[in-house]
Design a protein around this motif. Structure first.
Motif, PDB file in Angstrom:
ATOM      1  N   PRO B 530       6.384  -2.380  -8.354  1.00 53.84           N
ATOM      2  CA  PRO B 530       4.973  -1.982  -8.275  1.00 53.84           C
ATOM      3  C   PRO B 530       4.619  -1.322  -6.923  1.00 53.84           C
ATOM      4  CG  PRO B 530       5.171  -4.313  -7.835  1.00 53.84           C
ATOM      5  CD  PRO B 530       6.557  -3.822  -8.149  1.00 53.84           C
ATOM      6  N   VAL B 531       3.527  -0.558  -6.950  1.00 59.00           N
ATOM      7  CA  VAL B 531       3.016   0.024  -5.706  1.00 59.00           C
ATOM      8  C   VAL B 531       1.534  -0.321  -5.562  1.00 59.00           C
ATOM      9  CG1 VAL B 531       4.623   1.995  -5.737  1.00 59.00           C
ATOM     10  CG2 VAL B 531       2.332   2.200  -6.777  1.00 59.00           C
ATOM     11  N   ALA B 532       1.024  -0.077  -4.321  1.00 59.68           N
ATOM     12  CA  ALA B 532      -0.415  -0.191  -4.068  1.00 59.68           C
ATOM     13  C   ALA B 532      -0.922   1.171  -3.625  1.00 59.68           C
ATOM     14  CB  ALA B 532      -0.667  -1.221  -2.980  1.00 59.68           C
ATOM     15  N   LYS B 552      -0.681  -3.669  -7.368  1.00 59.87           N
ATOM     16  CA  LYS B 552       0.217  -4.014  -8.485  1.00 59.87           C
ATOM     17  C   LYS B 552       0.224  -2.969  -9.591  1.00 59.87           C
ATOM     18  CE  LYS B 552      -0.301  -9.006  -7.865  1.00 59.87           C
ATOM     19  NZ  LYS B 552      -0.738 -10.252  -8.476  1.00 59.87           N
ATOM     20  N   LEU B 553       0.357  -1.708  -9.215  1.00 63.89           N
ATOM     21  CA  LEU B 553       0.403  -0.654 -10.236  1.00 63.89           C
ATOM     22  C   LEU B 553       1.848  -0.529 -10.697  1.00 63.89           C
ATOM     23  CD1 LEU B 553      -1.863   1.807  -8.228  1.00 63.89           C
ATOM     24  CD2 LEU B 553      -2.545   0.229 -10.062  1.00 63.89           C
ATOM     25  N   VAL B 559      -0.829   4.693 -11.762  1.00 62.74           N
ATOM     26  CA  VAL B 559      -1.020   5.294 -10.435  1.00 62.74           C
ATOM     27  C   VAL B 559      -1.968   6.493 -10.567  1.00 62.74           C
ATOM     28  CG1 VAL B 559       0.109   6.564  -8.552  1.00 62.74           C
ATOM     29  CG2 VAL B 559       1.216   4.532  -9.549  1.00 62.74           C
ATOM     30  N   HIS B 560      -1.701   7.305 -11.581  1.00 65.10           N
ATOM     31  CA  HIS B 560      -2.527   8.469 -11.851  1.00 65.10           C
ATOM     32  C   HIS B 560      -3.997   8.089 -12.003  1.00 65.10           C
ATOM     33  CE1 HIS B 560      -2.114  12.688 -12.885  1.00 65.10           C
ATOM     34  NE2 HIS B 560      -0.791  12.518 -12.727  1.00 65.10           N
ATOM     35  N   VAL B 584       0.233   5.733  -0.690  1.00 65.13           N
ATOM     36  CA  VAL B 584       1.002   4.995  -1.701  1.00 65.13           C
ATOM     37  C   VAL B 584       1.950   4.069  -0.933  1.00 65.13           C
ATOM     38  CG1 VAL B 584       2.592   5.157  -3.641  1.00 65.13           C
ATOM     39  CG2 VAL B 584       0.933   6.981  -3.211  1.00 65.13           C
ATOM     40  N   GLN B 585       1.965   2.799  -1.326  1.00 60.22           N
ATOM     41  CA  GLN B 585       2.787   1.847  -0.592  1.00 60.22           C
ATOM     42  C   GLN B 585       3.530   0.952  -1.583  1.00 60.22           C
ATOM     43  OE1 GLN B 585       0.793  -1.320   1.771  1.00 60.22           O
ATOM     44  NE2 GLN B 585       1.900  -0.403   3.481  1.00 60.22           N
TER      45      GLN B 585
END
Lengths: 707, 707
Positions: B530-532, B552-553, B559-560, B584-585
């Motif tokens: 996942p990313v934030a 938590k994407l 994300v989009h 984006v992390q």
């Protein structure tokens, strides 16, 4: 304590080269004579017909007249038989100096058991063994194994120390370094007969004793301790105790989770705190407390409060006292404007008018300055106790000392002051100058040594005062209604536990045992959503580990589904368990999660514990303890001692929690512990959810173990 | 320190009724003469041509020969002009006793400023004002305002105390209660010229001084303190400091969140710990530390270790020492089997063979016992330091004292022992018997008073030894590579902060600033889910408050969607903000959340802080601090001091965290703080996620403020 006649066993006509080496029996006789003992002294020794001008008989039975007390200074192997024959001869009490009993292992334990039996079964009073005995100062009866110094100082302090060596060390230092007089010295050693609790009780009743100071290694009758401490508090006789062996006692294996969190040392601290015992942590603190609490005029003029005024000729000492005061929770308040204007011209050239008040070298150069500074502190409305830094223990030759330049002015100020004045030295140690100490003490000014001990002692005084005020105000203490219950042994079912809690006034989450999914759904509808379901089975303790729990169920269909899932899952994973149904429980709102429990302490029996759930309790062992019965005020005190207390008052933007409801729950648990008595092995409410202020607290899950 | 000639200003032909009241100028002359000062003494006073047999001149300029140092014992208003004329006459140094300078408010501050200017601009050395001056024992130069006792004891300890009163109190007690000799006494008062740091430096260089003991109220040159403390450590000269005023210094308003968590007292503690300063907390601890560290034979025979053997004739004292040892972190180990069998027949009748070893009354009754018990402890392989409970300060008349019965045996044992032996009394206080103290000290056996102070002092000794061993082993300490950077002032962007962290070796979560949703989705694919997503804008500090964060994407479509939502939401809520894109992390796995930061301390500049996120830091202020540069070993020490340290080693069934990676991050932050120097106002990494062992640590969010 007050025998009309004594028989000494273990005195001899053989002299000794020095006082230190004379037989202990002889030393007792010399002590009795030098104290002017008014009763009769006889000795027992088959070799002689008289020892040190006292008649000597071959055995106890041969003594023609009645004997109140025998003193045994003989090898330990002879002691049990001698005591038996003394009891048979009608003697009712004994002091046993001899060592070599319970303290040396199995052989000695057996020997001591004979003394304990004699004491228990025949009511024979025994002081010792392994002790220095009893010195009754006003009764002039020193049944005491150590040489007593000339010029013994009689006074209001009874000193109890199991250790003989320390009893004389403390007594001598009290008399010579503090000019504190004693009413009794008791060294009771292994306590085979009379216990420290019994001596405390005697001194609480004794009119000559105003203060009891004790060094205790072990309590033998802890319940009696609580009782006598409460009685001492009622009669306003301070009971000052240095408890040794804090790290020594092994902790009993814990019956429940919360039970593992508090050692005996913490429980003793709690017992002291609840009964107003002045708990000290070192011999010097014990001495300074005894010195201050026994200084009648000083105590009479103290009206409570934690604000001290400090006068010193050294700026450095002013800094150290401020640090020491902050460490122990005393205030060193600003002076009032009135005081400042009063001081203006007195201190024109040398300083700020602060508290601590630094008299600087000017105070030494001009002797008119010191009395004015002192009087200013005495008159200042912000100050509860005036403390003066005075080097009464300067080790230098007299002509170079500074302390005696100021003591007369202090005595004068004390004579007219309604406020308590105490002195303290910078360094602990050095010879205390009696020319300073004695007149000050007689003027009602006690001397303490060192900023750390002095501030600690005044803090102890303030706490004692606060305890007494609280005790008089707190009427809730008395009421601890008891309901009799007899329960089957083992872990109680959730339903039984929760019923017990409700009877004790501890609010619980709505809970119902249901037998099928329809019943569960109906119960949930009545309680309101969300609810939790939990398997009910005496064989299953860790319900979530076997799939026996479902949380946050929001409607009837989810309850229905969860019921079936739980039953199936538990049957599959624990086929042997007898399932009694599924508990439906309404879920409490968000709040602070606490744990609240009861463990059995090896000394005091049931002890109530309270702490925060999660890492505070698990990592930091942040737990407060108290011994039932617990009043609401005591419950609140428990919470205030938690390091995480501010969580309850609202941190991180959260609302304050319902502390009152939490106090009610603590009082309820204490009441339950008293009601169940020895049946209760352990109790663990985890969590107790404390809702925001005004909304109450709810026990959500609990384990109660009955023996 | 070593003037060839001195001029005293403020001496008079008028005598004084007592020693205490003589003018300070006269007292200095008397001190110089009684010490056999080898240089020339002149006085300045327009009324006389000679004072106390020394030539007297009307003014400084009139003195015909060169003068190295002037001593001023005159009212404060004359001081600045006199110093000016002294400087004009070629004098290079002065001691100023007079009070009434910075310590009394604005008028005095102005007066003191003139002295500071003179010192700074013309290199004029000033001791004081508001002090007792300097006493160089081996140079026989007592430029000292207080009466010096006869029989002054020369020795290896240099004593520095701003406070004049306490300098003599400590010095007299050291000499008379501990038989510790002095090389210098310095009372430097307000430090208008020479500072405590400069005196420390002088004593580190001085061959007569082996130990420096100091009472300090305020440091004026903190960086110099660190430097001189490191130098003292390298030369193995213990620097013992009692720092007063722990509660006094107001804390500077904090620049960042973590900055508010550590007060100056904690920073000073950290500075002491990192440079091996022996930090003590009371005058008695200072004295006992000076006594032990200066006892050369004792120190030489100490080979590290925290295990003490204790010998006492009192069981009660044995209990108290055990408690005191446990409190300060010393061990009281079991005796070896060899020792037990060796002791078997010596103690047949009276006791267990434990440590503490209780000699009981038997030790007093039979004088052959004590030496055997002592030797058994000396020979025991489990014991690092032997301590003997000895009443050298019994206040009773000599014939009743017990201490001197054993001191000869201790001296004898010490003569042949390779293990250090120390003595301690039960109570602190009472007159110390020189007949016991002096021969013991000469045999290499120091005396301490009270179980608490004695155990604390041996703990301090053990820590010092551990520090020295660590210092020699820790080569990482030296390397703190500096990279020069100049940054724009204000709060740095996340991207800039993270680049800085990477340069300093602090691992950060993969982070990329993206300009549109497609870029963001592509970046997330590369990083792995996942990313934030987080809004990037210099105007927005609290991103989540304005809808600028999505966590938590799990896939590109989320994300989009989140990208668009964040941009719209932030535009709507903060229309004025300039948006630089969306960060984006990659999201770190589960771990322990720490905070790690830098705050500026008013004394020491940048200070690194580390603690646990959440309630431990917010409620309990559980934070460790250290001053850069920080070695890995020091970073590990910081973590061990956290109360919640066990969270890192794994509690509640969780895996141990990657402590090594956390240490790397601390070292990196310290390196960054050094590199940025005064530019850095504050730095706050919150959270730094410490993953399970072997998996590293990752900075997730950070605020860096540049001035």
């Amino acid at each position: 304590m007050n025998p009309r006649s004594v028989a000494i066993i273990g005195a001899s006509q053989r002299g000794a080269s020095t006082l230190n080496r004379e037989p202990r029996g002889n030393r007792v006789i010399r002590n009795l004579k030098s104290f002017g003992y008014p009763g009769r002294i006889v000795t027992v020794n088959p070799k002689y017909t008289e020892v040190m001008d006292c008649p000597c008989y071959p055995e106890i039975a041969a003594i023609p007249e009645p004997v109140d007390c025998v003193v045994l200074a003989v090898p330990n192997r002879h002691v049990p038989d001698l005591l038996d024959s003394a009891a048979n001869a009608g003697v009712r009490a004994a002091v046993v100096f001899s060592a070599g009993f319970a303290e040396i292992g199995p052989e000695g334990k057996e020997r001591q058991a004979r003394l304990e039996t004699l004491s228990r079964e025949r009511g024979f009073l025994i002081c010792g063994p392994n002790c220095y005995g009893v010195l009754n100062v006003f009764g002039k009866a020193p049944l005491f194994a150590s040489t007593i110094p000339q010029g013994f100082l009689a006074g209001p302090v009874a000193l109890v120390s199991q250790s003989g060596g320390l009893s004389t060390t403390i007594a001598n230092a009290l008399m010579l370094n503090r000019h504190v007089g004693l009413s009794h010295i008791v060294s009771c050693g292994n306590q085979a007969g009379a216990t420290v609790e019994e001596y405390f009780n005697y001194f609480v009743e004794d009119d000559n004793t105003k203060v009891i100071a004790a060094f205790v290694e072990g309590f033998r009758q802890p319940y009696k301790l609580l009782e006598v401490a409460r009685k001492a508090a009622e009669r306003e006789k301070p009971l000052i105790i240095l408890k040794g062996g804090r790290s020594e006692v092994s902790q009993r294996a814990a019956a429940t989770h919360s039970g593992s969190l508090a050692g005996t040392a913490e429980v003793i601290d709690a017992a002291f705190r609840q009964t107003g015992v002045v708990a000290v942590r070192s011999l010097n603190e014990l001495m300074d407390a005894a010195s201050v609490f026994s200084c009648e005029r000083f105590i009479r003029s103290y009206q409570g409060g934690r604000s001290i005024g400090v006068l010193s000729g050294s700026g450095g000492e002013c800094t150290l006292v401020s640090d020491a005061a902050a460490n122990v929770g005393l205030e060193v308040p600003e002076l009032t404007e009135t005081t400042k204007s009063q001081l203006q011209d007195a201190v024109s050239d040398f300083g700020n008018m602060n508290n601590p008040l630094d008299g600087t070298g000017a105070m030494y150069d001009d002797e008119r300055i010191f009395p004015r500074l002192l009087q200013a502190l005495v008159d200042d409305a912000n100050i509860d106790v005036v403390t003066v830094n005075l080097e009464a223990n300067d080790p230098r030759p007299k002509e170079l000392k500074s302390g005696n330049r100021f003591s007369a002015a202090i005595e004068k100020a004390a004579a007219s002051s309604k406020k308590p004045i105490a002195c303290f030295s910078s360094i602990v140690g050095g010879p205390v100058d009696p020319d300073i100490l004695v007149p000050l003490r007689e003027a009602g000014v006690p001397l303490m040594e060192g900023a750390e001990c002095a501030t600690m002692t005044i803090r102890n005084l303030a706490e004692y005062y606060e305890f007494q005020r609280g005790r008089k105000a707190d009427r809730s203490n008395a009421a601890a209604p008891v309901f009799a219950k007899t329960l089957a042994s083992g872990i109680l079912s959730a339903a039984t536990s929760f019923r017990l809690f409700e009877e004790a006034g501890i609010p619980v989450a709505s809970t119902l045992v249901t037998r099928n999914a329809d019943e569960a759904a109906a119960a949930a509808e009545r309680m309101g959503f969300p609810v939790a379901l939990k398997i009910e089975s005496a064989q299953i303790t860790h319900k979530s580990d076997v799939g026996g729990v479902a949380l946050k169920l929001n409607d009837a269909s989810k309850v229905h589904e969860a019921y079936g899932r739980i039953i199936n899952e538990v049957r599959r994973r624990v086929p042997t368990a007898k399932i009694d149904g599924v508990v439906v429980q309404s879920m409490a709102g968000a709040g602070v999660e606490m744990i609240l429990g009861v463990k059995r302490d090896q000394l005091f029996g049931p002890v109530v514990l309270c702490g925060f759930g999660g890492i505070l309790v698990e990592v930091l062992k942040d737990v407060a303890v108290a011994i039932p019965p617990i009043s609401r005020a005591q419950a609140r005190d428990m919470l205030k001692r938690l390091r995480g207390f501010s969580i309850l008052t609202g941190v991180r933007g959260k609302p304050p929690a319902d502390v009152e409801a939490l106090c009610d729950a603590i009082v309820g648990v204490a009441r339950l512990a008293t009601a169940l008595g020895d049946q209760l092995l352990g109790l663990d409410i985890n969590p107790l959810i404390v809702l925001p202020k005004g909304q109450g607290a709810i026990a959500v899950d609990a384990v109660v173990e009955i023996q």
